[in-house]
Design a protein around this motif. Sequence first.
Motif, PDB file in Angstrom:
ATOM      1  N   LYS A  15       6.257  -1.309  -2.054  1.00 41.94           N
ATOM      2  CA  LYS A  15       4.930  -1.915  -2.138  1.00 41.94           C
ATOM      3  C   LYS A  15       3.894  -0.900  -2.602  1.00 41.94           C
ATOM      4  O   LYS A  15       3.040  -1.197  -3.444  1.00 41.94           O
ATOM      5  CB  LYS A  15       4.544  -2.496  -0.776  1.00 41.94           C
ATOM      6  N   LEU A  16       3.967   0.309  -2.058  1.00 47.56           N
ATOM      7  CA  LEU A  16       3.017   1.356  -2.437  1.00 47.56           C
ATOM      8  C   LEU A  16       3.123   1.713  -3.918  1.00 47.56           C
ATOM      9  O   LEU A  16       2.141   2.086  -4.549  1.00 47.56           O
ATOM     10  CB  LEU A  16       3.260   2.614  -1.596  1.00 47.56           C
ATOM     11  N   GLN A  17       4.332   1.602  -4.475  1.00 48.95           N
ATOM     12  CA  GLN A  17       4.544   1.987  -5.872  1.00 48.95           C
ATOM     13  C   GLN A  17       4.657   0.785  -6.816  1.00 48.95           C
ATOM     14  O   GLN A  17       5.054   0.930  -7.970  1.00 48.95           O
ATOM     15  CB  GLN A  17       5.803   2.861  -5.964  1.00 48.95           C
ATOM     16  N   ASN A  18       4.303  -0.398  -6.284  1.00 52.73           N
ATOM     17  CA  ASN A  18       4.325  -1.629  -7.082  1.00 52.73           C
ATOM     18  C   ASN A  18       5.692  -1.894  -7.717  1.00 52.73           C
ATOM     19  O   ASN A  18       5.801  -2.248  -8.891  1.00 52.73           O
ATOM     20  CB  ASN A  18       3.253  -1.571  -8.185  1.00 52.73           C
ATOM     21  N   GLY A  44       5.897   8.988  -0.823  1.00 54.47           N
ATOM     22  CA  GLY A  44       4.703   8.208  -0.513  1.00 54.47           C
ATOM     23  C   GLY A  44       4.287   8.362   0.933  1.00 54.47           C
ATOM     24  O   GLY A  44       4.927   9.041   1.716  1.00 54.47           O
ATOM     25  N   ASP A  45       3.216   7.710   1.312  1.00 52.95           N
ATOM     26  CA  ASP A  45       2.706   7.774   2.678  1.00 52.95           C
ATOM     27  C   ASP A  45       3.410   6.718   3.529  1.00 52.95           C
ATOM     28  O   ASP A  45       2.996   5.580   3.615  1.00 52.95           O
ATOM     29  CB  ASP A  45       1.192   7.528   2.666  1.00 52.95           C
ATOM     30  N   VAL A  46       4.529   7.137   4.152  1.00 51.77           N
ATOM     31  CA  VAL A  46       5.311   6.204   4.962  1.00 51.77           C
ATOM     32  C   VAL A  46       5.467   6.734   6.384  1.00 51.77           C
ATOM     33  O   VAL A  46       6.441   6.464   7.062  1.00 51.77           O
ATOM     34  CB  VAL A  46       6.699   5.952   4.326  1.00 51.77           C
ATOM     35  N   LYS A  47       4.509   7.482   6.839  1.00 45.06           N
ATOM     36  CA  LYS A  47       4.566   8.070   8.163  1.00 45.06           C
ATOM     37  C   LYS A  47       4.759   6.979   9.215  1.00 45.06           C
ATOM     38  O   LYS A  47       4.100   5.951   9.208  1.00 45.06           O
ATOM     39  CB  LYS A  47       3.279   8.847   8.459  1.00 45.06           C
ATOM     40  N   PHE A  65      15.198   2.159   7.942  1.00 43.07           N
ATOM     41  CA  PHE A  65      15.395   2.180   6.493  1.00 43.07           C
ATOM     42  C   PHE A  65      14.747   0.983   5.806  1.00 43.07           C
ATOM     43  O   PHE A  65      14.001   1.148   4.848  1.00 43.07           O
ATOM     44  CB  PHE A  65      16.891   2.219   6.152  1.00 43.07           C
ATOM     45  N   HIS A  66      15.039  -0.229   6.280  1.00 44.59           N
ATOM     46  CA  HIS A  66      14.548  -1.428   5.614  1.00 44.59           C
ATOM     47  C   HIS A  66      13.018  -1.446   5.551  1.00 44.59           C
ATOM     48  O   HIS A  66      12.424  -1.693   4.501  1.00 44.59           O
ATOM     49  CB  HIS A  66      15.068  -2.673   6.341  1.00 44.59           C
ATOM     50  N   GLN A  67      12.379  -1.150   6.659  1.00 44.22           N
ATOM     51  CA  GLN A  67      10.915  -1.165   6.706  1.00 44.22           C
ATOM     52  C   GLN A  67      10.325  -0.093   5.789  1.00 44.22           C
ATOM     53  O   GLN A  67       9.374  -0.345   5.045  1.00 44.22           O
ATOM     54  CB  GLN A  67      10.441  -0.946   8.142  1.00 44.22           C
ATOM     55  N   CYS A  68      10.900   1.096   5.852  1.00 49.01           N
ATOM     56  CA  CYS A  68      10.395   2.197   5.028  1.00 49.01           C
ATOM     57  C   CYS A  68      10.594   1.906   3.544  1.00 49.01           C
ATOM     58  O   CYS A  68       9.701   2.151   2.724  1.00 49.01           O
ATOM     59  CB  CYS A  68      11.105   3.492   5.410  1.00 49.01           C
ATOM     60  N   TYR A  69      11.756   1.358   3.202  1.00 48.42           N
ATOM     61  CA  TYR A  69      12.051   1.051   1.803  1.00 48.42           C
ATOM     62  C   TYR A  69      11.078   0.020   1.247  1.00 48.42           C
ATOM     63  O   TYR A  69      10.507   0.196   0.156  1.00 48.42           O
ATOM     64  CB  TYR A  69      13.490   0.555   1.676  1.00 48.42           C
ATOM     65  N   LEU A  70      10.843  -1.059   1.980  1.00 43.58           N
ATOM     66  CA  LEU A  70       9.920  -2.099   1.516  1.00 43.58           C
ATOM     67  C   LEU A  70       8.497  -1.563   1.399  1.00 43.58           C
ATOM     68  O   LEU A  70       7.777  -1.888   0.449  1.00 43.58           O
ATOM     69  CB  LEU A  70       9.954  -3.294   2.476  1.00 43.58           C
ATOM     70  N   LYS A  71       8.119  -0.716   2.342  1.00 44.61           N
ATOM     71  CA  LYS A  71       6.764  -0.150   2.313  1.00 44.61           C
ATOM     72  C   LYS A  71       6.589   0.766   1.095  1.00 44.61           C
ATOM     73  O   LYS A  71       5.555   0.721   0.411  1.00 44.61           O
ATOM     74  CB  LYS A  71       6.494   0.622   3.599  1.00 44.61           C
TER      75      LYS A  71
END
Length: 319
Positions: A22-25, A5-8, A13-19
């Motif tokens: 969210k992007l993939q519902n 996904g778009d996690v640039k 880890f925690h922030q990227c994982y939650l983001k």
Amino acid sequence: MVGKGDVKGSRIFHQCYLKCCKLQNLTPLTNVIPSSNGKVLDFCVDRIKYADWPPILNALSCDLSLHTVSIKCRQPVKTVLEHIDCERLAKTVNKRAVILTKFMLSNLIEAIAQLLSNTTLLSSLLIEGLPLRVPYLNSICEAILTNNSLQHLYLPRCSIGDAGCLAICKAVRCLPNILTMDLSGCELTATGVGYIADLIKYQKIHRYSENWVHTLRYRLPDLDTMAGLRRISLCGNNLGDIGKLFDVLADDLWIKAVDIQNCGLTEESSEAALQMMRSNTTLVILDMRHNPLIPTETLSKIRSALRENERGIGGQVDS
């Protein structure tokens, strides 16, 4: 990689994982949330479904925050479904852990390799119970060679076999930052122990060279600060006669602990261990329990010598 996904910009880890979730519902999995202020990631892969893996893999591959990563598989089945080699087929797996398919295991290894290549903080990596036969293991070995922060490498029950042991030893011998190596329950034999003995010998030669440089400069070397392995764990392998390992340890000044419980050691191995302890002054742990062929009297003599080493007296073994 699966479902990137778009996690640039998210390198924690925690922030990227939650983001990504969210992007993939998706609902974030509670067991994949890091502890210790986001520094420790410790989770079991058995019940993670295909749809839940992409956020985990994305977060792992770009992370710069984790200090410890532990990934464990408790499944009794240790074979990879090699024919499940694409996303379409992986989505159909529901009767066993999807991680035990070629497609998902390859993606996980790719994410771990990327993590090792990126991070400057990761000090401990544990992968437990995943069948990391060659070539799965090769990607990790190549990534380890680019990493300067890893100190503890644990691969218990990963079925790497003697060929995998050789690959690991070739990588680790060039990495003085790695202090601990655990290959327990990895289907090793005396052949694999030979590779480990060669690794210890290789590092020993380089350590003696460093020691000699210190001597030429008229100052005593601090052996405990010298780089390289300090502890090796090989429990639960069918090793048999491992005299070659003890021969190498006889004059080694750096290895502090060797764990070889339940390894089918021969009586000849115990005699070689006694001989080694007559000259080794550094080893303080030699755990040879649960090896039925080793006489109790021999174990008692080895323990006595280890206690002398711990007190700094030097290995003294009664004849």
